[in-house]
Design an enzyme around this catalytic site. Structure first.
Site, PDB file in Angstrom:
ATOM      1  N   ASN A 120       0.867  -1.158   0.130  1.00  0.00           N
ATOM      2  CA  ASN A 120      -0.278  -0.161   0.120  1.00  0.00           C
ATOM      3  C   ASN A 120       0.866   1.314   0.041  1.00  0.00           C
ATOM      4  OD1 ASN A 120      -2.287   1.464   0.215  1.00  0.00           O
ATOM      5  ND2 ASN A 120      -1.989   1.827   2.442  1.00  0.00           N
ATOM      6  N   HIS A 122       0.692   4.952   1.485  1.00  0.00           N
ATOM      7  CA  HIS A 122       0.217   5.791   2.258  1.00  0.00           C
ATOM      8  C   HIS A 122       0.932   7.322   2.518  1.00  0.00           C
ATOM      9  CE1 HIS A 122      -2.091   6.719   5.999  1.00  0.00           C
ATOM     10  NE2 HIS A 122      -1.143   7.546   6.342  1.00  0.00           N
ATOM     11  N   SER A 149       5.106   6.770   2.268  1.00  0.00           N
ATOM     12  CA  SER A 149       5.698   5.614   2.591  1.00  0.00           C
ATOM     13  C   SER A 149       5.041   4.547   1.781  1.00  0.00           C
ATOM     14  CB  SER A 149       5.307   5.031   4.191  1.00  0.00           C
ATOM     15  OG  SER A 149       5.680   6.005   4.962  1.00  0.00           O
ATOM     16  N   ASP A 158      -2.412   0.529   8.246  1.00  0.00           N
ATOM     17  CA  ASP A 158      -1.304   0.990   7.981  1.00  0.00           C
ATOM     18  C   ASP A 158       0.101   0.843   8.810  1.00  0.00           C
ATOM     19  OD1 ASP A 158      -2.440   2.643   5.696  1.00  0.00           O
ATOM     20  OD2 ASP A 158      -3.148   4.142   7.281  1.00  0.00           O
TER      21      ASP A 158
HETATM   22  C1  GRF Z   1      -2.778   9.368  -2.635  1.00  0.00           C
HETATM   23  O1  GRF Z   1      -2.183  10.042  -2.105  1.00  0.00           O
HETATM   24  C2  GRF Z   1      -2.202   7.938  -2.096  1.00  0.00           C
HETATM   25  O2  GRF Z   1      -1.066   7.872  -1.153  1.00  0.00           O
HETATM   26  C3  GRF Z   1      -3.425   7.642  -1.046  1.00  0.00           C
HETATM   27  O3  GRF Z   1      -4.317   8.006  -1.865  1.00  0.00           O
HETATM   28  C4  GRF Z   1      -4.124   8.835  -2.858  1.00  0.00           C
HETATM   29  C5  GRF Z   1      -4.359   8.289  -3.976  1.00  0.00           C
HETATM   30  O4  GRF Z   1      -4.199   9.240  -5.338  1.00  0.00           O
HETATM   31  N1  GRF Z   1      -3.542   6.325  -0.449  1.00  0.00           N
HETATM   32  P1  GRF Z   1      -4.323   8.681  -6.841  1.00  0.00           P
HETATM   33  O5  GRF Z   1      -5.742   8.020  -6.881  1.00  0.00           O
HETATM   34  O6  GRF Z   1      -3.257   7.398  -6.752  1.00  0.00           O
HETATM   35  O7  GRF Z   1      -4.115   9.764  -7.680  1.00  0.00           O
END
Ligand code: GRF
Length: 332
Positions: A120, A122, A149, A158
């Site tokens: 994932n 985050h 991360s 997370d």
């Molecule tokens: C990103 O900021 C990611 O870190 C978080 O959700 C957002 C997704 O953005 N988990 P995208 O859909 O990849 O543009």
């Protein structure tokens, strides 16, 4: 033939198959997808799936010829929705799942199916700020940096092992939105790199050596000593210890990254190599004295089994005062 060079055989490693789960824009998915189009990418995207059929990332993926799957979660019990998402992922024959802005919490059961194979991204410097509103919380706390991360997914939100991070400086006057926009640049760099490194670990000699080292040095009175330029492991004193394992990274034109350990006899060695050529090989030089090569750079290596081989080889050369202790412990 005089002057002929030996060309080591090419490593023909299949690319890891990735299913990406999104809920929205999918810019991280796009970063992964275009990274996968580089000629040396160790992964390919085999599916983009979403809990929102109108997620813009689905259209992007479809336009790029990637299979997509969408199923709205509304009105479906969580387990039912997740089971259908997982069925699509299994049908795509994915090896790994990359969550990229997937806004659903995944159940413990599904997490356990994909243990060590679900990543994932985050938008915080974990362990800081799990959950939502990470940028606002970093700014409110007066932090000098926000960041991103990539981590393994475990049951706890997370909280899995962090595989990589990039810090992003917080500027005066930043809002959650302005910071989020800059963090995205970092996200798009980080995720493809971390995923590529992670799926390549099984072919990375440094990673494989680190795992071997951990197992070998956990045995009593062992130390590491190089031999002919390769890492080896000995039991006994620094002065008179004996080798029980040698790490061999593509030696003598062999494509394997191997671990050489002692078998009981030439017959055993020949038999292993003949019946299980995907797991064992006869190494140059050492093979002649009954050492077998365990192939480490292959899918599905059983590390418990590697540990057992190390112990067996250790027993074969360890001084009796040490093996006696080990035998006594076994009888206990
Ligand atoms: C990103 O900021 C990611 O870190 C978080 O959700 C957002 C997704 O953005 N988990 P995208 O859909 O990849 O543009």
């Amino acid at each position: 033939m005089p002057g002929r060079r030996t060309i080591p055989p090419e490593r023909t490693v299949p690319r890891a198959r990735i299913a990406v789960l999104i809920s929205g824009t999918g810019s991280n998915m796009a970063a992964l997808l275009y990274a996968s189009r580089l000629s040396d990418a160790p992964f390919e995207i085999v599916l983009v799936a979403s809990n929102d059929p109108s997620a813009p990332g689905l259209a992007l993926a479809a336009a790029e010829g990637i299979a997509t799957f969408a199923l709205a979660h509304k009105g479906l019990p969580r387990a039912e929705h997740e089971a259908q998402m997982e069925a699509a992922i299994l049908a795509a024959d994915a090896d790994y799942i990359a969550l990229a802005g997937y806004m659903r919490v995944i159940t413990a059961e599904t997490v356990s199916h994909w243990s060590g194979r679900m990543l994932n991204i985050h938008p915080s410097l974990l362990p800081k700020y799990t959950g939502l509103d990470t940028h606002a919380r970093a700014i409110a706390a007066g932090d000098s940096h926000g960041g991103v991360s990539v981590h393994l997914v475990t049951e706890e939100l997370d909280a899995g092992e962090v595989l990589g991070q990039i810090a992003v400086a917080i500027q005066p006057g930043d809002t959650a939105d302005t910071l989020a926009r800059r963090v995205l640049f970092a996200e798009h760099q980080l995720y493809p790199r971390v995923l590529a490194d992670y799926v390549s670990r099984g072919n990375n000699p440094e990673h494989l050596l680190a795992r071997v080292r951990e197992l070998a040095l956990a045995l009593p009175e062992t130390h590491e000593r190089s031999s002919h330029g390769s890492p080896g492991f000995r039991v006994g004193s620094e002065k008179s210890g004996k080798f029980f394992a040698h790490f061999a990274d593509q030696h003598h034109g062999v494509e394997h990254i191997g671990l050489l350990v002692k078998t009981g006899s030439m017959d055993e060695l020949e038999n292993l190599v003949e019946t299980q050529p995907q797991a064992y090989y006869k190494p140059a030089y050492y093979g002649a004295s009954g050492w077998v090569g365990l192939i480490l750079n292959r899918p599905g290596v059983d590390w418990n089994h590697i540990g057992e081989w190390l112990e067996r080889s250790w027993r074969a050369v360890a001084p009796p005062r040490l093996t006696k202790l080990m035998n006594a412990a076994d009888d206990f």
